[in-house]
Structures are given as C-alpha cells and as structure tokens.
Design a protein around this motif. Structure first.
Motif, PDB file in Angstrom:
ATOM      1  N   MET A 108       3.592  18.691 -22.258  1.00 34.45           N
ATOM      2  CA  MET A 108       3.238  17.965 -21.047  1.00 34.45           C
ATOM      3  C   MET A 108       1.963  18.582 -20.470  1.00 34.45           C
ATOM      4  SD  MET A 108       6.927  17.347 -19.173  1.00 34.45           S
ATOM      5  CE  MET A 108       7.343  19.088 -19.022  1.00 34.45           C
ATOM      6  N   TRP A 109       1.155  17.781 -19.799  1.00 32.40           N
ATOM      7  CA  TRP A 109      -0.062  18.296 -19.184  1.00 32.40           C
ATOM      8  C   TRP A 109       0.293  19.333 -18.115  1.00 32.40           C
ATOM      9  CZ3 TRP A 109      -4.600  17.556 -21.278  1.00 32.40           C
ATOM     10  CH2 TRP A 109      -4.892  16.381 -21.972  1.00 32.40           C
ATOM     11  N   HIS A 110      -0.302  20.523 -18.216  1.00 31.99           N
ATOM     12  CA  HIS A 110       0.025  21.575 -17.259  1.00 31.99           C
ATOM     13  C   HIS A 110      -1.103  22.594 -17.160  1.00 31.99           C
ATOM     14  CE1 HIS A 110       1.166  23.318 -21.141  1.00 31.99           C
ATOM     15  NE2 HIS A 110       1.123  24.523 -20.569  1.00 31.99           N
ATOM     16  N   SER A 111      -1.029  23.392 -16.111  1.00 27.10           N
ATOM     17  CA  SER A 111      -1.876  24.576 -15.941  1.00 27.10           C
ATOM     18  C   SER A 111      -0.946  25.778 -16.010  1.00 27.10           C
ATOM     19  CB  SER A 111      -2.596  24.530 -14.589  1.00 27.10           C
ATOM     20  OG  SER A 111      -3.288  25.733 -14.343  1.00 27.10           O
ATOM     21  N   ASP A 112      -1.285  26.752 -16.862  1.00 30.57           N
ATOM     22  CA  ASP A 112      -0.383  27.881 -17.059  1.00 30.57           C
ATOM     23  C   ASP A 112      -0.111  28.611 -15.747  1.00 30.57           C
ATOM     24  OD1 ASP A 112      -0.051  27.510 -19.780  1.00 30.57           O
ATOM     25  OD2 ASP A 112      -1.740  28.791 -20.322  1.00 30.57           O
ATOM     26  N   PRO A 119      -1.075  32.413  -9.562  1.00 31.76           N
ATOM     27  CA  PRO A 119      -1.196  31.581 -10.759  1.00 31.76           C
ATOM     28  C   PRO A 119      -2.185  32.187 -11.754  1.00 31.76           C
ATOM     29  CG  PRO A 119      -2.422  30.607  -8.946  1.00 31.76           C
ATOM     30  CD  PRO A 119      -1.700  31.802  -8.379  1.00 31.76           C
ATOM     31  N   ALA A 120      -2.180  31.663 -12.954  1.00 32.26           N
ATOM     32  CA  ALA A 120      -3.026  32.209 -14.012  1.00 32.26           C
ATOM     33  C   ALA A 120      -4.496  31.897 -13.761  1.00 32.26           C
ATOM     34  CB  ALA A 120      -2.603  31.644 -15.355  1.00 32.26           C
ATOM     35  N   LEU A 121      -5.331  32.883 -14.060  1.00 29.88           N
ATOM     36  CA  LEU A 121      -6.777  32.672 -14.056  1.00 29.88           C
ATOM     37  C   LEU A 121      -7.212  32.089 -15.397  1.00 29.88           C
ATOM     38  CD1 LEU A 121      -9.685  33.061 -13.003  1.00 29.88           C
ATOM     39  CD2 LEU A 121      -9.569  35.425 -13.823  1.00 29.88           C
ATOM     40  N   ALA A 122      -6.957  32.830 -16.465  1.00 35.33           N
ATOM     41  CA  ALA A 122      -7.407  32.394 -17.787  1.00 35.33           C
ATOM     42  C   ALA A 122      -6.308  32.600 -18.810  1.00 35.33           C
ATOM     43  CB  ALA A 122      -8.653  33.168 -18.208  1.00 35.33           C
ATOM     44  N   SER A 123      -6.304  31.754 -19.821  1.00 31.58           N
ATOM     45  CA  SER A 123      -5.418  31.915 -20.974  1.00 31.58           C
ATOM     46  C   SER A 123      -6.277  32.078 -22.216  1.00 31.58           C
ATOM     47  CB  SER A 123      -4.497  30.704 -21.128  1.00 31.58           C
ATOM     48  OG  SER A 123      -3.616  30.583 -20.030  1.00 31.58           O
ATOM     49  N   ARG A 270       3.739  25.565 -40.936  1.00 29.83           N
ATOM     50  CA  ARG A 270       3.914  26.694 -40.029  1.00 29.83           C
ATOM     51  C   ARG A 270       2.796  26.666 -38.979  1.00 29.83           C
ATOM     52  NH1 ARG A 270       6.510  31.404 -42.315  1.00 29.83           N
ATOM     53  NH2 ARG A 270       4.874  32.704 -41.386  1.00 29.83           N
ATOM     54  N   ARG A 271       3.160  27.088 -37.772  1.00 28.44           N
ATOM     55  CA  ARG A 271       2.172  27.205 -36.692  1.00 28.44           C
ATOM     56  C   ARG A 271       2.519  28.469 -35.898  1.00 28.44           C
ATOM     57  NH1 ARG A 271       1.158  25.199 -31.191  1.00 28.44           N
ATOM     58  NH2 ARG A 271      -0.959  24.356 -30.997  1.00 28.44           N
ATOM     59  N   VAL A 272       1.597  29.411 -35.884  1.00 26.88           N
ATOM     60  CA  VAL A 272       1.814  30.679 -35.195  1.00 26.88           C
ATOM     61  C   VAL A 272       0.628  30.905 -34.262  1.00 26.88           C
ATOM     62  CG1 VAL A 272       2.160  33.166 -35.415  1.00 26.88           C
ATOM     63  CG2 VAL A 272       3.088  31.612 -37.166  1.00 26.88           C
ATOM     64  N   MET A 273       0.890  30.849 -32.963  1.00 25.21           N
ATOM     65  CA  MET A 273      -0.144  31.018 -31.940  1.00 25.21           C
ATOM     66  C   MET A 273       0.303  32.122 -30.988  1.00 25.21           C
ATOM     67  SD  MET A 273      -1.740  28.223 -33.007  1.00 25.21           S
ATOM     68  CE  MET A 273      -2.922  27.619 -31.820  1.00 25.21           C
ATOM     69  N   HIS A 274      -0.607  33.034 -30.675  1.00 22.59           N
ATOM     70  CA  HIS A 274      -0.309  34.118 -29.726  1.00 22.59           C
ATOM     71  C   HIS A 274      -1.205  33.959 -28.502  1.00 22.59           C
ATOM     72  CE1 HIS A 274       1.560  37.163 -32.773  1.00 22.59           C
ATOM     73  NE2 HIS A 274       1.999  35.926 -32.957  1.00 22.59           N
ATOM     74  N   ARG A 275      -0.568  33.860 -27.329  1.00 22.30           N
ATOM     75  CA  ARG A 275      -1.328  33.639 -26.091  1.00 22.30           C
ATOM     76  C   ARG A 275      -1.189  34.818 -25.147  1.00 22.30           C
ATOM     77  NH1 ARG A 275       1.357  29.734 -22.629  1.00 22.30           N
ATOM     78  NH2 ARG A 275       1.858  31.525 -21.318  1.00 22.30           N
ATOM     79  N   THR A 276      -2.291  35.273 -24.615  1.00 22.16           N
ATOM     80  CA  THR A 276      -2.299  36.199 -23.488  1.00 22.16           C
ATOM     81  C   THR A 276      -2.797  35.442 -22.261  1.00 22.16           C
ATOM     82  OG1 THR A 276      -4.425  36.950 -24.389  1.00 22.16           O
ATOM     83  CG2 THR A 276      -2.547  38.426 -24.644  1.00 22.16           C
ATOM     84  N   THR A 277      -2.329  35.864 -21.092  1.00 28.50           N
ATOM     85  CA  THR A 277      -2.644  35.148 -19.868  1.00 28.50           C
ATOM     86  C   THR A 277      -3.099  36.133 -18.803  1.00 28.50           C
ATOM     87  OG1 THR A 277      -0.898  33.565 -20.418  1.00 28.50           O
ATOM     88  CG2 THR A 277      -1.773  33.481 -18.189  1.00 28.50           C
ATOM     89  N   VAL A 278      -4.288  35.886 -18.266  1.00 23.08           N
ATOM     90  CA  VAL A 278      -4.864  36.751 -17.232  1.00 23.08           C
ATOM     91  C   VAL A 278      -4.420  36.235 -15.870  1.00 23.08           C
ATOM     92  CG1 VAL A 278      -6.988  37.713 -16.251  1.00 23.08           C
ATOM     93  CG2 VAL A 278      -6.854  37.185 -18.711  1.00 23.08           C
ATOM     94  N   ALA A 279      -3.755  37.076 -15.096  1.00 21.53           N
ATOM     95  CA  ALA A 279      -3.312  36.674 -13.760  1.00 21.53           C
ATOM     96  C   ALA A 279      -4.504  36.700 -12.793  1.00 21.53           C
ATOM     97  CB  ALA A 279      -2.239  37.628 -13.243  1.00 21.53           C
ATOM     98  N   GLY A 280      -4.442  35.871 -11.796  1.00 21.62           N
ATOM     99  CA  GLY A 280      -5.512  35.898 -10.798  1.00 21.62           C
ATOM    100  C   GLY A 280      -5.615  34.611 -10.047  1.00 21.62           C
ATOM    101  N   LEU A 281      -6.240  34.663  -8.886  1.00 21.97           N
ATOM    102  CA  LEU A 281      -6.410  33.482  -8.062  1.00 21.97           C
ATOM    103  C   LEU A 281      -7.706  32.764  -8.366  1.00 21.97           C
ATOM    104  CD1 LEU A 281      -5.120  35.028  -4.731  1.00 21.97           C
ATOM    105  CD2 LEU A 281      -3.890  33.512  -6.265  1.00 21.97           C
TER     106      LEU A 281
END
Length: 281
Positions: A108-112, A119-123, A270-281
């Motif tokens: 679904m369309w979303h912002s991390d 909320p997240a700054l960058a993914s 197979r699909r393997v994705m690793h996500r890091t998420t930077v916190a920030g306003l």
C-alpha cells in the motif's frame, strides 16, 4: 571524484554515480548526497555490493537509525528484512505465511514510520537478491502533487492534522495480524497534513496508508479527503517505478515521497532486501 547526478524522472528521482558505498564516505560526499536527497527526493546507486555493516555505517552518517518493531523480520535490529526467504532455513516463504501477509502492507502507498512520534527522515534499501520480473518499488512525489493542487485545496488542507496508526494500516490487510503488544508498541500519533522541507521550503502532502482520519472532522469525511489526496498524489505523472537490478541501493526522503512494493512470483523468484531507516523530523 565528484558525484555524477542523472535525473530519472522529470519531477524527481536521480541516479548517483561516482561513490562507492562499501567504503568509508568522506564528509563532503555525504553533504553532497544529502543535498541531492533534498533536491530529488529519491536517489539510486547502482552496483553496490554492500554488507549489513557497510550499509549501517553509511546510513548512520545521516542520523540515528530506527530499530525494527517487535515481531517484524529483523525485529529489534536496525534492519528491516523485506524478503520471501526464511533467514534461518534459506527456503522460500509461502505466500500464506503470516510474515508474508504482514509484509503485504508494504504494497500500500505509505511513508515509512509516519505512525511514529518521530517519523522517518530517510530509508535506504539494498537489493541483495531481486526477481527477474516483478517486485518493483514505486515512488510518488508528494511535493509535485502538492504543487499541482488547486489553490483552494491548498488553503483547505493548510493547518490540518491527521492521526497516523500502524494498527489502522495493518488492519486494512488483516485485522488479526497484530497482537496487543505490537499495537501498544506504536500508539497512534498526530502528523501535519502538509509538511515543509526545512532546507528548500518546498511543501508536500503527508498522506498514505497509515493516515487514519483528520482531527476535528467526522471520521468518514476526513477519510474521504485523505483518499482524494492520495488518489491525486499517486497519479501516473507523479510516479516513478524502480525496476531493481542486483546490488542496487535506493535512498528516499520519507517527508517528500510515498512508496509501495509491487508483487512478483513469490514461489518462483527469491527477493532479499535489507532496509535501514534514519529517524528524524
């Protein structure tokens, strides 16, 4: 070597070359990447054969990292594992497994992390294994969508506040997918419906699947307005579809874009994705 920046869409998105993210990145290059993110919202880096440690080191240059939620793949670590592969057995996870059902919310369309008080700054998403077909990630520019709104609508939504809730969005997939502990981990939060980039001043419509309703409006009226804005923001003219190549890294500004994953032949590829998420306003 200076960064090379090539636009991939008329309104946003750029491919960045001239940097090896597997090695320590100097301060000047980090600042150039940060400026490119403010300008283009979505950045694509090709041929980055990165490890988790290298991805974490690069991500931390932009701010503190979020820890993944209880019960998620990668829960408690800085990594969200977006995969159909069981990390312990290496076997493909069937589509009816609760892990895959829970991940269906990512389509679904979303912002991390719009459902978090910070909320997240960058993914930053690394394509470790990608399917030969399908499994794309789509991005929608909330800034271009805001700019295209009629002036009357801009005035109407200025100052409005929406409640964002992880339990609400996951309930749209399956009302039983979260237990009470998981719901309590991320209680609903309030977010402005219009966000402004602190560097360039550009405004964006802050909507997506986590946005439940608008404060001060009858619930159904608010949800109708949120649906209207979401449909406007995800028109084809505002959308870029990223067709993954192995070892791609995509970094995006959650303040300025929505994204969603697209389906693929789960049992075939197979699909393997690793996500890091930077916190920030």
């Amino acid at each position: 070597m200076a960064l090379a920046i090539e636009k991939l869409h008329p309104l946003f998105v750029a491919e960045i070359s001239g940097v090896d993210l597997t090695r320590p990145v100097d301060d000047a290059t980090i600042e150039a990447i940060r400026a490119a993110l403010d300008e283009h919202s979505v950045l694509v880096f090709r041929n980055q054969d990165i490890t988790d440690a290298q991805q974490q080191a690069f991500s931390e240059r932009f701010g503190p990292l979020e820890r993944m939620l209880i019960g998620s793949q990668g829960g408690g670590t800085p990594f969200a594992l977006l995969t159909n592969v069981d990390p312990e057995t290496g076997a493909v996870i069937p589509p009816d497994d609760r892990r895959m059902i829970r991940n269906a919310g990512n389509m679904m369309w979303h912002s991390d992390s719009s459902f978090k008080a910070v909320p997240a700054l960058a993914s930053i998403l690394s394509g470790r294994e990608v399917p030969n077909e399908g499994g794309e990630t789509e991005f929608a520019s909330l800034r271009a969508a805001y700019d295209a709104l009629p002036e009357a609508m801009k005035r109407r939504i200025e100052g409005l506040v929406a409640e964002h809730s992880f339990a609400y969005s996951r309930g749209l997939v399956d009302p039983t997918i979260l237990n009470q502990e998981q719901k309590d981990e991320v209680p609903p939060v309030l977010q402005s419906l219009v966000r402004q980039n602190p560097v360039n001043g550009r405004k964006a419509i802050y909507v997506g699947s986590h946005a439940s309703h608008i404060i001060g409006m009858p619930v159904e009226e608010g949800r109708a307005l949120l649906r209207q804005l979401l449909e406007h923001a995800t028109q084809d003219r505002f959308v870029y579809t990223h067709k993954w190549r192995p070892k791609d890294i995509v970094m995006w500004d959650n303040r300025a874009v929505l994204h969603r994953g697209r389906p693929w032949a789960y049992m075939k590829y197979r699909r393997v994705m690793h996500r890091t998420t930077v916190a920030g306003l």
